[in-house]
Design a protein around this motif. Sequence first.
Motif, PDB file in Angstrom:
ATOM      1  N   SER A 106       0.824  -1.213   0.000  1.00  0.00           N
ATOM      2  CA  SER A 106       0.000   0.000   0.000  1.00  0.00           C
ATOM      3  C   SER A 106       0.855   1.258   0.000  1.00  0.00           C
ATOM      4  N   PRO A 107       1.787   1.376  -0.952  1.00  0.00           N
ATOM      5  CA  PRO A 107       2.610   2.587  -0.984  1.00  0.00           C
ATOM      6  C   PRO A 107       1.777   3.801  -1.378  1.00  0.00           C
ATOM      7  N   GLY A 108       1.883   4.857  -0.610  1.00  0.00           N
ATOM      8  CA  GLY A 108       1.158   6.076  -0.929  1.00  0.00           C
ATOM      9  C   GLY A 108      -0.346   5.912  -0.880  1.00  0.00           C
ATOM     10  N   GLY A 109      -0.846   4.898  -0.165  1.00  0.00           N
ATOM     11  CA  GLY A 109      -2.284   4.687  -0.052  1.00  0.00           C
ATOM     12  C   GLY A 109      -2.925   4.005  -1.244  1.00  0.00           C
ATOM     13  N   HIS A 110      -2.125   3.551  -2.200  1.00  0.00           N
ATOM     14  CA  HIS A 110      -2.642   2.852  -3.382  1.00  0.00           C
ATOM     15  C   HIS A 110      -2.348   1.357  -3.224  1.00  0.00           C
ATOM     16  N   ASP A 111      -3.400   0.546  -3.080  1.00  0.00           N
ATOM     17  CA  ASP A 111      -3.209  -0.893  -2.897  1.00  0.00           C
ATOM     18  C   ASP A 111      -2.759  -1.565  -4.184  1.00  0.00           C
ATOM     19  N   VAL A 112      -1.789  -2.461  -4.032  1.00  0.00           N
ATOM     20  CA  VAL A 112      -1.300  -3.281  -5.131  1.00  0.00           C
ATOM     21  C   VAL A 112      -1.131  -4.693  -4.583  1.00  0.00           C
ATOM     22  N   LEU A 113      -1.665  -5.670  -5.307  1.00  0.00           N
ATOM     23  CA  LEU A 113      -1.487  -7.070  -4.947  1.00  0.00           C
ATOM     24  C   LEU A 113      -0.295  -7.625  -5.702  1.00  0.00           C
ATOM     25  N   VAL A 114       0.510  -8.440  -5.008  1.00  0.00           N
ATOM     26  CA  VAL A 114       1.698  -9.032  -5.619  1.00  0.00           C
ATOM     27  C   VAL A 114       1.765 -10.501  -5.240  1.00  0.00           C
ATOM     28  N   GLY A 115       1.951 -11.349  -6.239  1.00  0.00           N
ATOM     29  CA  GLY A 115       2.228 -12.761  -6.025  1.00  0.00           C
ATOM     30  C   GLY A 115       3.573 -13.064  -6.639  1.00  0.00           C
ATOM     31  N   PHE A 116       4.356 -13.920  -5.987  1.00  0.00           N
ATOM     32  CA  PHE A 116       5.689 -14.209  -6.518  1.00  0.00           C
ATOM     33  C   PHE A 116       5.965 -15.697  -6.577  1.00  0.00           C
ATOM     34  N   ALA A 117       6.772 -16.056  -7.562  1.00  0.00           N
ATOM     35  CA  ALA A 117       7.244 -17.428  -7.723  1.00  0.00           C
ATOM     36  C   ALA A 117       8.747 -17.378  -7.901  1.00  0.00           C
ATOM     37  N   MET A 150       9.614 -14.476 -10.458  1.00  0.00           N
ATOM     38  CA  MET A 150       8.652 -13.802 -11.335  1.00  0.00           C
ATOM     39  C   MET A 150       7.605 -13.175 -10.433  1.00  0.00           C
ATOM     40  N   LEU A 151       6.997 -12.093 -10.915  1.00  0.00           N
ATOM     41  CA  LEU A 151       5.976 -11.407 -10.144  1.00  0.00           C
ATOM     42  C   LEU A 151       4.687 -11.291 -10.947  1.00  0.00           C
ATOM     43  N   LEU A 152       3.572 -11.412 -10.252  1.00  0.00           N
ATOM     44  CA  LEU A 152       2.250 -11.108 -10.790  1.00  0.00           C
ATOM     45  C   LEU A 152       1.758  -9.925  -9.963  1.00  0.00           C
ATOM     46  N   VAL A 153       1.417  -8.812 -10.600  1.00  0.00           N
ATOM     47  CA  VAL A 153       1.013  -7.617  -9.859  1.00  0.00           C
ATOM     48  C   VAL A 153      -0.290  -7.056 -10.415  1.00  0.00           C
ATOM     49  N   SER A 154      -1.105  -6.482  -9.512  1.00  0.00           N
ATOM     50  CA  SER A 154      -2.354  -5.858  -9.939  1.00  0.00           C
ATOM     51  C   SER A 154      -2.767  -4.771  -8.957  1.00  0.00           C
ATOM     52  N   ASN A 155      -3.312  -3.706  -9.516  1.00  0.00           N
ATOM     53  CA  ASN A 155      -3.934  -2.660  -8.702  1.00  0.00           C
ATOM     54  C   ASN A 155      -5.447  -2.693  -8.876  1.00  0.00           C
ATOM     55  N   GLY A 156      -5.949  -3.713  -9.501  1.00  0.00           N
ATOM     56  CA  GLY A 156      -7.375  -3.861  -9.801  1.00  0.00           C
ATOM     57  C   GLY A 156      -7.601  -3.810 -11.297  1.00  0.00           C
ATOM     58  N   PRO A 157      -7.588  -2.607 -11.888  1.00  0.00           N
ATOM     59  CA  PRO A 157      -7.821  -2.533 -13.332  1.00  0.00           C
ATOM     60  C   PRO A 157      -6.638  -3.019 -14.176  1.00  0.00           C
ATOM     61  N   GLU A 158      -5.432  -2.952 -13.630  1.00  0.00           N
ATOM     62  CA  GLU A 158      -4.242  -3.385 -14.371  1.00  0.00           C
ATOM     63  C   GLU A 158      -3.735  -4.694 -13.782  1.00  0.00           C
ATOM     64  N   LEU A 159      -3.234  -5.565 -14.647  1.00  0.00           N
ATOM     65  CA  LEU A 159      -2.693  -6.860 -14.241  1.00  0.00           C
ATOM     66  C   LEU A 159      -1.474  -7.136 -15.109  1.00  0.00           C
ATOM     67  N   TYR A 160      -0.323  -7.410 -14.458  1.00  0.00           N
ATOM     68  CA  TYR A 160       0.927  -7.618 -15.202  1.00  0.00           C
ATOM     69  C   TYR A 160       1.707  -8.799 -14.646  1.00  0.00           C
TER      70      TYR A 160
END
Length: 186
Positions: free
Chosen positions: A49-60, A107-117
Amino acid sequence: MADSSFPGWHGTTIVAVRKGSQTVIAGDGQVSLGQTVIKGSARKVRRLSPGGHDVLVGFAGSTADAFTLLERLETKLEATPGQLQRAAVDLAKDWRTDKYLQKLEAMLLVSNGPELYVITGAGDVLEPEHDVAAIGSGGMYALAAARGLMESDLPPEEVARKAMAIAADICVYTNGNLTVESISVD
């Protein structure tokens, strides 16, 4: 050169599902060394939650390497609040060009909701088609299962959980002990 007699770490399946206004990232808890399960309850999905913006991260991959990348990603997100794509591209660029980071195996899977990378050490920042992405040893099983379930009426968390259950039934490096995080788009 890697020591071929060392059995190597295996494990982790991470899947992300974006459906409707919700994005879910789920990861299993198994860490294996060769044919031995070392830990069954590792937490490979996090909420930043940097700067109040939630981001989900999964790692392998290597846990220490993944934590290094998570710290770098968080720094990038703090420098560019609310700009996940820019932070992801900056991380991938550093990962590919920095001599220290080049050796990291994760490797990372990241999302802020509308974006997924999906972010890789090859410098890739991939936006998956079909609102589903997966990484790790059982990633392709989870990806196939989730893609098949996307046309159902199941909510995204259930799609992710069922996909992970299927992957755990097939991949010996994946278990059913899940960490699930979700984020909604306003």
